[in-house]
Design a protein around this motif. Structure first.
Motif, PDB file in Angstrom:
ATOM      1  N   ALA A 136       0.879  -1.068  -0.102  1.00 42.72           N
ATOM      2  CA  ALA A 136       0.176   0.090   0.037  1.00 42.72           C
ATOM      3  C   ALA A 136       0.839   1.364   0.174  1.00 42.72           C
ATOM      4  CB  ALA A 136      -0.971  -0.032   1.235  1.00 42.72           C
ATOM      5  N   ASP A 137       1.984   1.195   0.851  1.00 45.00           N
ATOM      6  CA  ASP A 137       2.850   2.359   0.825  1.00 45.00           C
ATOM      7  C   ASP A 137       3.491   2.461  -0.484  1.00 45.00           C
ATOM      8  OD1 ASP A 137       2.055   2.877   3.423  1.00 45.00           O
ATOM      9  OD2 ASP A 137       3.603   1.796   4.558  1.00 45.00           O
ATOM     10  N   ALA A 138       4.031   1.345  -0.934  1.00 43.49           N
ATOM     11  CA  ALA A 138       4.775   1.573  -2.286  1.00 43.49           C
ATOM     12  C   ALA A 138       3.746   2.111  -3.374  1.00 43.49           C
ATOM     13  CB  ALA A 138       5.381   0.277  -2.862  1.00 43.49           C
ATOM     14  N   SER A 139       2.312   1.970  -3.131  1.00 48.27           N
ATOM     15  CA  SER A 139       1.491   2.265  -4.370  1.00 48.27           C
ATOM     16  C   SER A 139       1.392   3.752  -4.053  1.00 48.27           C
ATOM     17  CB  SER A 139       0.371   1.514  -4.083  1.00 48.27           C
ATOM     18  OG  SER A 139       0.693   0.045  -4.462  1.00 48.27           O
ATOM     19  N   HIS A 140       1.186   4.135  -2.870  1.00 48.19           N
ATOM     20  CA  HIS A 140       1.140   5.524  -2.570  1.00 48.19           C
ATOM     21  C   HIS A 140       2.286   6.359  -2.940  1.00 48.19           C
ATOM     22  CE1 HIS A 140      -0.293   8.954  -0.298  1.00 48.19           C
ATOM     23  NE2 HIS A 140       1.050   9.298   0.271  1.00 48.19           N
ATOM     24  N   GLU A 141       3.493   5.944  -2.677  1.00 42.47           N
ATOM     25  CA  GLU A 141       4.834   6.686  -3.159  1.00 42.47           C
ATOM     26  C   GLU A 141       4.923   6.688  -4.486  1.00 42.47           C
ATOM     27  OE1 GLU A 141       6.511   8.268  -0.991  1.00 42.47           O
ATOM     28  OE2 GLU A 141       5.591   7.710   0.691  1.00 42.47           O
ATOM     29  N   LEU A 142       4.436   5.678  -5.178  1.00 39.28           N
ATOM     30  CA  LEU A 142       4.614   5.725  -6.565  1.00 39.28           C
ATOM     31  C   LEU A 142       3.739   6.353  -7.274  1.00 39.28           C
ATOM     32  CD1 LEU A 142       5.492   1.868  -7.423  1.00 39.28           C
ATOM     33  CD2 LEU A 142       6.963   3.724  -7.698  1.00 39.28           C
ATOM     34  N   ARG A 143       2.441   6.696  -6.787  1.00 41.22           N
ATOM     35  CA  ARG A 143       1.490   7.369  -7.293  1.00 41.22           C
ATOM     36  C   ARG A 143       1.730   8.799  -7.412  1.00 41.22           C
ATOM     37  NH1 ARG A 143      -4.079   6.902  -4.295  1.00 41.22           N
ATOM     38  NH2 ARG A 143      -2.829   8.122  -2.794  1.00 41.22           N
ATOM     39  N   SER A 144       2.121   9.493  -6.415  1.00 53.57           N
ATOM     40  CA  SER A 144       2.598  10.901  -6.584  1.00 53.57           C
ATOM     41  C   SER A 144       3.734  11.322  -7.598  1.00 53.57           C
ATOM     42  CB  SER A 144       3.088  11.462  -5.221  1.00 53.57           C
ATOM     43  OG  SER A 144       2.217  11.258  -4.199  1.00 53.57           O
ATOM     44  N   PRO A 145       4.844  10.614  -7.977  1.00 51.57           N
ATOM     45  CA  PRO A 145       5.388  11.026  -9.125  1.00 51.57           C
ATOM     46  C   PRO A 145       4.961  10.838 -10.399  1.00 51.57           C
ATOM     47  CG  PRO A 145       6.581   9.404  -7.697  1.00 51.57           C
ATOM     48  CD  PRO A 145       5.254   9.802  -6.972  1.00 51.57           C
ATOM     49  N   ILE A 146       4.262   9.504 -10.390  1.00 49.93           N
ATOM     50  CA  ILE A 146       3.778   9.079 -11.704  1.00 49.93           C
ATOM     51  C   ILE A 146       2.506  10.218 -12.096  1.00 49.93           C
ATOM     52  CG2 ILE A 146       2.009   7.296 -12.725  1.00 49.93           C
ATOM     53  CD1 ILE A 146       3.829   5.135 -11.347  1.00 49.93           C
ATOM     54  N   ALA A 147       1.812  10.661 -11.031  1.00 50.26           N
ATOM     55  CA  ALA A 147       0.576  11.434 -11.202  1.00 50.26           C
ATOM     56  C   ALA A 147       1.295  12.696 -11.671  1.00 50.26           C
ATOM     57  CB  ALA A 147      -0.197  11.742 -10.069  1.00 50.26           C
ATOM     58  N   SER A 148       2.500  13.312 -11.089  1.00 45.79           N
ATOM     59  CA  SER A 148       3.076  14.640 -11.302  1.00 45.79           C
ATOM     60  C   SER A 148       3.503  14.363 -12.832  1.00 45.79           C
ATOM     61  CB  SER A 148       4.056  14.772 -10.324  1.00 45.79           C
ATOM     62  OG  SER A 148       4.838  16.023 -10.792  1.00 45.79           O
ATOM     63  N   LEU A 149       4.241  13.257 -13.374  1.00 48.70           N
ATOM     64  CA  LEU A 149       4.746  13.133 -14.576  1.00 48.70           C
ATOM     65  C   LEU A 149       3.762  12.985 -15.497  1.00 48.70           C
ATOM     66  CD1 LEU A 149       7.531  12.567 -16.142  1.00 48.70           C
ATOM     67  CD2 LEU A 149       7.207  10.170 -15.561  1.00 48.70           C
ATOM     68  N   ARG A 150       2.756  12.461 -15.388  1.00 49.67           N
ATOM     69  CA  ARG A 150       1.636  12.251 -16.340  1.00 49.67           C
ATOM     70  C   ARG A 150       1.130  13.572 -16.705  1.00 49.67           C
ATOM     71  NH1 ARG A 150      -4.011   8.699 -15.801  1.00 49.67           N
ATOM     72  NH2 ARG A 150      -4.937   9.822 -17.806  1.00 49.67           N
ATOM     73  N   THR A 151       1.017  14.462 -15.566  1.00 51.78           N
ATOM     74  CA  THR A 151       0.263  15.787 -15.676  1.00 51.78           C
ATOM     75  C   THR A 151       1.225  16.887 -16.649  1.00 51.78           C
ATOM     76  OG1 THR A 151      -0.762  15.656 -13.411  1.00 51.78           O
ATOM     77  CG2 THR A 151      -0.363  17.765 -14.457  1.00 51.78           C
ATOM     78  N   GLN A 152       2.458  16.567 -16.196  1.00 45.56           N
ATOM     79  CA  GLN A 152       3.461  17.337 -17.066  1.00 45.56           C
ATOM     80  C   GLN A 152       3.501  17.131 -18.455  1.00 45.56           C
ATOM     81  OE1 GLN A 152       7.409  18.045 -15.146  1.00 45.56           O
ATOM     82  NE2 GLN A 152       6.587  17.153 -13.217  1.00 45.56           N
TER      83      GLN A 152
END
Length: 477
Positions: free
Chosen positions: A273-289
């Motif tokens: 769960a924590d790994a998914s949470h930690e991965l979600r933030s940079p992935i979401a940021s990168l996708r937005t950019q």
């Protein structure tokens, strides 16, 4: 049938019954042999006594006609040195086992009815040397049968030699019946044939009951484990009997295993769960950019995309290393100079100094993986620089058989209540979370896991400058 004997209770009952059966057969055979031996010995003693009574009469010159040959209706024969029957019991009809099967005496009678005199000592060579009027000490025992007055029985015969003055050397055969021996042995055998099966049945029944009672807690443990497996509820526990025996210890160990498994599964779930949470933030940021760049290329934040990509790369590397450590990967057995490794990791870092307290003594060397140990020092230095006010100091020294590496900073330190919690995965104190450059909370967890894999420890204390002092202790090579 195979299912029945696949049961521990059935096998225990069968084994106990077989052991008792073997013991009973052995004991019964020993009893029968001992009983038969004693009764045969008693019969031989009685036969010898009867034979010596008659031999005593012959030694004093008693005529054949006056001998006591019909006492207790036992077969008696008197045989001369020629093997001729000279006297026998009156009702003797048949006899075997004495070597003389005739039953009608044929004495060479003299005018006085005592038989012909024998003036020679040439019979001494026929057996035990005897003087006139002397009875032999050696007694020969044999088994046979005899028919007296129409009744046939088995007898034990005793042969006693005697030397007379007027009739030469004679041998007296007297028998004692073996009916008592046969009766006692047959009675004992009958009792055993009846009693042993009953006793074995009782033993099997009692063993079955006792084993069922003893294994009842095991069945309870099995049922509960089956229910836990079916429900996948690791919070359940098996019942622990209050017997304080092996079954109780088995139940306690099973509960400890379930607790450890529950902790491991919960830790794994939190990790995912924590790994998914930690991965979600940079992935979401990168996708937005990337989406913004696709719509408006002039607004592309290339530096931010690279930063998020590097963050993802570091996080993936940390997760991969933790997975390898959890899988029990053994570190390499290379020689690592900790002082040189510390200088290498501290190189290029602002405000970091290295103090080698064991340099004059030949350095501090350990056995392990240079890459993993370098990762430990890098993580400790990253953490120290993140919390230091101005300076970080790395010290390398030797403490007995241990190599000690200390990483101290002059920051605010770690509260005593959090000194173990910070080594848990994805755990970051509030002060660290507020920093933009805070990590994912895996650096210290990785550092401790690597230290443990290398047979060492990683702890945190108060630094002399007031900050945190992380001490890595490893067995020196």
């Amino acid at each position: 049938m195979s299912r029945l004997f696949g049961s521990v209770r059935a096998r225990a009952t069968l084994a106990a019954t077989l052991v008792v059966a073997v013991a009973l057969v052995a004991a019964g055979a020993a009893v029968l042999l001992s009983l038969r031996s004693n009764l045969l010995g008693e019969a031989g003693t009685q036969a010898e006594r009867s034979a010596r009574d008659v031999a005593t009469e012959l030694a004093v010159g008693t005529p054949y006609a006056d001998l006591s040959l019909d006492v207790d209706d036992r077969p008696v024969q008197v045989v001369d040195e020629e093997g001729t029957l000279v006297a026998a019991s009156d009702d003797l009809e048949r006899i075997t086992g004495t070597g003389v099967e005739t039953v009608e005496p044929r004495p060479a009678a003299s005018p006085d009815g005592t038989g012909d005199a024998d003036d020679g000592d040439d019979d001494d060579d026929a057996g035990e040397p005897l003087e006139a009027g002397e009875i032999g000490e050696r007694t020969t025992v044999s088994d046979g049968s005899a028919t007296i007055d129409g009744d046939t029985e088995d007898y034990r015969f005793a042969a006693v030699p005697v030397k007379t003055e007027d009739r030469g050397r004679l041998t007296v055969y007297a028998g004692a019946p073996l009916s008592a021996e046969h009766g006692a042995v047959n009675t004992a055998l009958t009792v055993m044939l009846i009693g042993f099966p009953v006793l074995l049945a009782v033993v099997g029944w009692v063993t079955w009951l006792v084993t069922r009672r003893a294994l009842r807690p095991v069945e309870g443990i099995r049922r509960e484990m089956a229910a836990i497996t079916a429900s996948e509820d690791l919070a359940r526990r098996v019942p622990v009997p209050g017997t304080h025996d092996e079954v109780a210890r088995l139940a306690s160990t099973t509960n400890e295993t379930l607790a450890a498994l529950q902790t491991s599964v919960e830790r794994q779930r939190r990790f995912v769960a924590d790994a998914s949470h930690e991965l979600r933030s940079p992935i979401a940021s990168l996708r937005t950019q990337l989406e913004v760049a696709a719509a408006h290329p002039e607004l592309l934040d290339l530096d931010g995309a690279v930063e998020d990509t590097v963050r993802l790369q570091h996080l993936a590397a940390d997760l991969l290393l933790l997975a390898r450590l959890d899988a029990g990967e053994r570190p390499a057995d290379a020689r690592v100079d900790l002082a040189a490794l510390a200088r290498e990791e501290a190189g290029g870092r602002a405000g970091v100094s290295v103090r080698d307290d064991a340099g004059a003594a030949g350095g501090v060397t350990v056995a392990g993986s240079r890459g993993q140990l370098g990762r430990v020092l890098a993580n400790l230095l990253d953490n120290a620089q993140r919390h230091a006010r101005s300076a970080v100091e790395v010290s390398v020294r030797r403490d007995g058989d241990l190599a000690v590496v200390g990483v101290a900073d002059d920051g605010e330190g770690v509260p005593e209540a959090d000194r173990e919690r910070i080594f848990e995965r994805f755990v970051r104190l509030d002060a660290a979370r507020s920093r933009d450059d805070g990590g994912a909370g895996l650096g210290l967890a990785i550092a401790r896991d690597v230290a443990v894999r290398h047979g060492g420890t990683l702890t945190v204390h108060d630094a002399p400058a007031g900050g945190a002092l992380f001490e890595l202790r490893l067995p020196a090579a």
